[in-house]
Design a protein around this motif. Structure first.
Motif, mmCIF file in Angstrom:
data_model
loop_
_atom_site.group_PDB
_atom_site.id
_atom_site.type_symbol
_atom_site.label_atom_id
_atom_site.label_comp_id
_atom_site.label_asym_id
_atom_site.label_seq_id
_atom_site.Cartn_x
_atom_site.Cartn_y
_atom_site.Cartn_z
ATOM 1 N N GLY A 139 0.785 -1.226 0.000
ATOM 2 C CA GLY A 139 0.000 0.000 0.000
ATOM 3 C C GLY A 139 0.815 1.272 0.000
ATOM 4 O O GLY A 139 0.252 2.370 -0.015
ATOM 5 N N ILE A 140 2.136 1.156 0.033
ATOM 6 C CA ILE A 140 3.023 2.325 -0.004
ATOM 7 C C ILE A 140 3.640 2.408 -1.395
ATOM 8 O O ILE A 140 4.284 1.476 -1.855
ATOM 9 N N ASN A 141 3.431 3.538 -2.057
ATOM 10 C CA ASN A 141 3.875 3.659 -3.453
ATOM 11 C C ASN A 141 5.157 4.467 -3.591
ATOM 12 O O ASN A 141 5.335 5.190 -4.569
ATOM 13 N N LYS A 142 6.045 4.349 -2.617
ATOM 14 C CA LYS A 142 7.367 4.955 -2.747
ATOM 15 C C LYS A 142 8.395 3.960 -2.223
ATOM 16 O O LYS A 142 8.066 3.077 -1.412
ATOM 17 N N PRO A 143 9.642 4.041 -2.701
ATOM 18 C CA PRO A 143 10.668 3.118 -2.214
ATOM 19 C C PRO A 143 10.841 3.254 -0.708
ATOM 20 O O PRO A 143 10.796 4.353 -0.166
ATOM 21 N N CYS A 144 11.036 2.133 -0.057
ATOM 22 C CA CYS A 144 11.223 2.118 1.393
ATOM 23 C C CYS A 144 12.463 1.288 1.705
ATOM 24 O O CYS A 144 12.587 0.158 1.235
ATOM 25 N N ASN A 145 13.372 1.869 2.484
ATOM 26 C CA ASN A 145 14.642 1.214 2.754
ATOM 27 C C ASN A 145 15.030 1.310 4.221
ATOM 28 O O ASN A 145 14.676 2.271 4.915
ATOM 29 N N THR A 146 15.783 0.314 4.664
ATOM 30 C CA THR A 146 16.398 0.306 5.984
ATOM 31 C C THR A 146 17.872 0.653 5.833
ATOM 32 O O THR A 146 18.610 -0.072 5.155
ATOM 33 N N TRP A 147 18.297 1.746 6.461
ATOM 34 C CA TRP A 147 19.723 2.107 6.454
ATOM 35 C C TRP A 147 20.416 1.357 7.586
ATOM 36 O O TRP A 147 19.890 1.245 8.697
ATOM 37 N N TYR A 148 21.616 0.822 7.296
ATOM 38 C CA TYR A 148 22.354 0.093 8.325
ATOM 39 C C TYR A 148 23.842 0.366 8.211
ATOM 40 O O TYR A 148 24.346 0.834 7.180
ATOM 41 N N THR A 149 24.561 0.072 9.285
ATOM 42 C CA THR A 149 26.011 0.142 9.284
ATOM 43 C C THR A 149 26.544 -1.060 10.039
ATOM 44 O O THR A 149 25.956 -1.495 11.037
ATOM 45 N N VAL A 150 27.631 -1.618 9.539
ATOM 46 C CA VAL A 150 28.223 -2.828 10.110
ATOM 47 C C VAL A 150 29.675 -2.555 10.459
ATOM 48 O O VAL A 150 30.425 -1.999 9.644
ATOM 49 N N CYS A 151 30.073 -2.955 11.662
ATOM 50 C CA CYS A 151 31.477 -2.912 12.061
ATOM 51 C C CYS A 151 31.973 -4.345 12.174
ATOM 52 O O CYS A 151 31.479 -5.108 13.013
ATOM 53 N N GLY A 152 32.926 -4.699 11.313
ATOM 54 C CA GLY A 152 33.455 -6.055 11.335
ATOM 55 C C GLY A 152 32.975 -6.874 10.154
ATOM 56 O O GLY A 152 32.187 -6.422 9.327
ATOM 57 N N ASP A 153 33.427 -8.104 10.116
ATOM 58 C CA ASP A 153 33.149 -9.016 9.003
ATOM 59 C C ASP A 153 32.055 -10.005 9.411
ATOM 60 O O ASP A 153 32.242 -10.821 10.313
ATOM 61 N N LEU A 154 30.899 -9.923 8.751
ATOM 62 C CA LEU A 154 29.794 -10.815 9.074
ATOM 63 C C LEU A 154 30.085 -12.266 8.698
ATOM 64 O O LEU A 154 29.352 -13.168 9.111
ATOM 65 N N LYS A 155 31.144 -12.493 7.942
ATOM 66 C CA LYS A 155 31.510 -13.849 7.536
ATOM 67 C C LYS A 155 32.722 -14.375 8.306
ATOM 68 O O LYS A 155 33.338 -15.357 7.906
ATOM 69 N N SER A 156 33.037 -13.718 9.423
ATOM 70 C CA SER A 156 34.234 -14.076 10.183
ATOM 71 C C SER A 156 34.082 -15.364 10.985
ATOM 72 O O SER A 156 35.065 -15.930 11.465
ATOM 73 N N GLY A 157 32.843 -15.826 11.162
ATOM 74 C CA GLY A 157 32.597 -16.995 11.995
ATOM 75 C C GLY A 157 32.155 -16.637 13.405
ATOM 76 O O GLY A 157 31.677 -17.500 14.145
ATOM 77 N N LYS A 158 32.310 -15.356 13.783
ATOM 78 C CA LYS A 158 31.830 -14.881 15.087
ATOM 79 C C LYS A 158 30.368 -14.466 14.944
ATOM 80 O O LYS A 158 29.971 -13.844 13.958
#
Length: 307
Positions: free
Chosen positions: A18-37
Motif C-alpha cells: 500500500g506504499i507507493n514509494k521506495p522504502c529502505n532500511t539504512w544500516y552500518t556494520v562494524c566487522g566481518d559478518l563472515k568471520s565466523g563470530k
C-alpha cells in the motif's frame, strides 16, 4: 584495534504493502559478518531516536571481535520516513518493526545472531525473542521496561525525589502546556541529568540521536508520547510480561542504578525469563554504555562471547 576501516554502510529494501514509494532500511556494520563470530544486531530506542547514540557498541568488535550491526528503524534517521503517517496507529504498530528486523536479517544473510535492544529497542527485542526466531542465540535487554506502565510509574517515583521547586516547575509546565518555557526546560534538565544521562555536556552522538526526533517526531509522538513524561501513544498499554516465559535464548538484563528503568521496571525479565542474568551499573543512569563504557563492554562482551 582501530575499527574505522572495518565499517561499512548500506540499505536494505523494505517494501510495504500500500506504499507507493521506495522504502529502505539504512544500516552500518562494524566487522566481518563472515568471520565466523556471531554478529550482534542492535535495536535503538525511542521509538524514533536514531542509531547514533549506540555507536560505542562498536567497541565490542575491538574488545571481543564481535561484528556489530546498527540500523535506523523505519521513520527514523537515515531510513525511509513517513511524516504523512503522523497519528496513524494502524500503520505504526509493533509488527512493522519486527518485519523490518526480519527483512534486515534476511538481506544481510545472517543465519545466527545475537540481539541487543536498548530502551524501546529492548521492548522490541523481548517481543521478537518470544517468538523463538530461528537463529537467535543470545539476547541483551538494556535499560528496557517489561511494560509501559512500569516505566511510567518509575518516572513518577523518580520525579518525586527532585527538589520541590523543580517538581513544581515540571508540574506547571505539564498542566499549563508551557513545556517550551525556560523554567520548564531548566527543570527538565535536572531530571534528565540525573536519570537519563549523567554526562554533561552530552556526547555528540547522543545529541545527534535526539535531533532525529526534532527533525521528525512522527514515530515517537504516535507510538509513545508528545510529552516528556508518561505515554499517550499506541504503546501506553504495552506489556510483554505474560509472554516472557516463551523466551528460550540465554538473556542478559542490564540497566543503571539511576536509570528510569529501575529495578521494578526490569524485574519481570529476571523473574519470568528461564535463562537470565541481571547486572546493574552502579554509577550510571539510562546510558551506561557511555557512563561506564569500559565496564559495559566487559559485561556485555563477556556474556556474548560465553559459549
Amino acid at each position: 584495534m582501530s575499527t574505522d576501516t572495518l565499517i561499512r554502510t548500506g540499505e536494505a529494501p523494505f517494501p510495504l504493502t500500500g506504499i507507493n514509494k521506495p522504502c529502505n532500511t539504512w544500516y552500518t556494520v562494524c566487522g566481518d559478518l563472515k568471520s565466523g563470530k556471531t554478529p550482534l544486531i542492535v535495536l535503538h530506542g525511542g521509538p524514533g531516536i536514531a542509531h547514533n547514540y549506540l555507536l560505542p557498541l562498536f567497541d565490542l568488535y575491538a574488545s571481543h571481535a564481535i561484528p556489530v550491526v546498527l540500523y535506523d528503524q523505519i521513520g527514523t534517521g537515515l531510513s525511509t520516513h513517513f511524516p504523512e503517517k503522523m497519528g496513524d496507529g494502524e500503520f505504526w504498530v509493533e509488527q512493522l518493526f519486527l518485519d523490518q528486523l526480519n527483512g534486515l536479517i534476511e538481506h544481510l544473510k545472517i543465519r545466527e545472531f545475537d540481539i541487543l535492544g536498548h530502551s524501546w529497542g529492548g521492548m522490541l527485542g523481548a517481543r521478537f525473542a518470544t517468538s523463538r526466531p530461528f537463529g537467535l542465540r543470545r539476547l541483551v535487554l538494556a535499560d528496557a521496561p517489561a511494560s509501559a506502565q512500569l516505566w511510567c510509574a518509575a518516572e513518577d517515583t523518580l520525579r518525586a525525589t527532585l527538589p520541590q521547586d523543580v517538581q513544581d516547575a515540571l508540574t506547571k509546565g505539564d498542566t499549563e502546556g508551557t513545556t517550551e518555557s525556560p523554567e520548564y526546560k531548566a527543570a527538565y534538565s535536572v531530571y534528565f541529568e540525573r536519570f537519563v544521562c549523567t554526562i554533561v555536556p552530552l556526547p555528540d552522538d547522543i545529541v545527534k540521536a535526539f535531533e532525529a526526533i526534532s527533525e521528525d517526531p512522527t514515530v515517537l509522538f504516535t507510538m509513545w508520547s508528545n510529552l516528556d513524561f508518561g505515554s499517550n501513544g499506541t504503546l501506553q498499554g504495552w506489556s510483554v510480561i505474560d509472554d516472557l516465559h516463551k523466551i528460550t535464548a540465554p538473556t542478559l538484563v542490564v540497566h543503571g542504578r539511576w536509570d528510569v528503568a529501575q529495578d521494578s521496571v526490569v524485574e519481570p525479565f529476571f523473574k519470568y525469563i528461564p535463562r537470565v542474568r541481571w547486572y546493574t551499573f552502579g554509577e550510571s543512569s539510562h546510558f551506561p554504555h557511555y557512563e561506564e563504557r569500559e565496564r559495559y563492554m566487559q559485561i556485555v562482551g563477556g556474556f556474548l562471547a560465553d559459549d
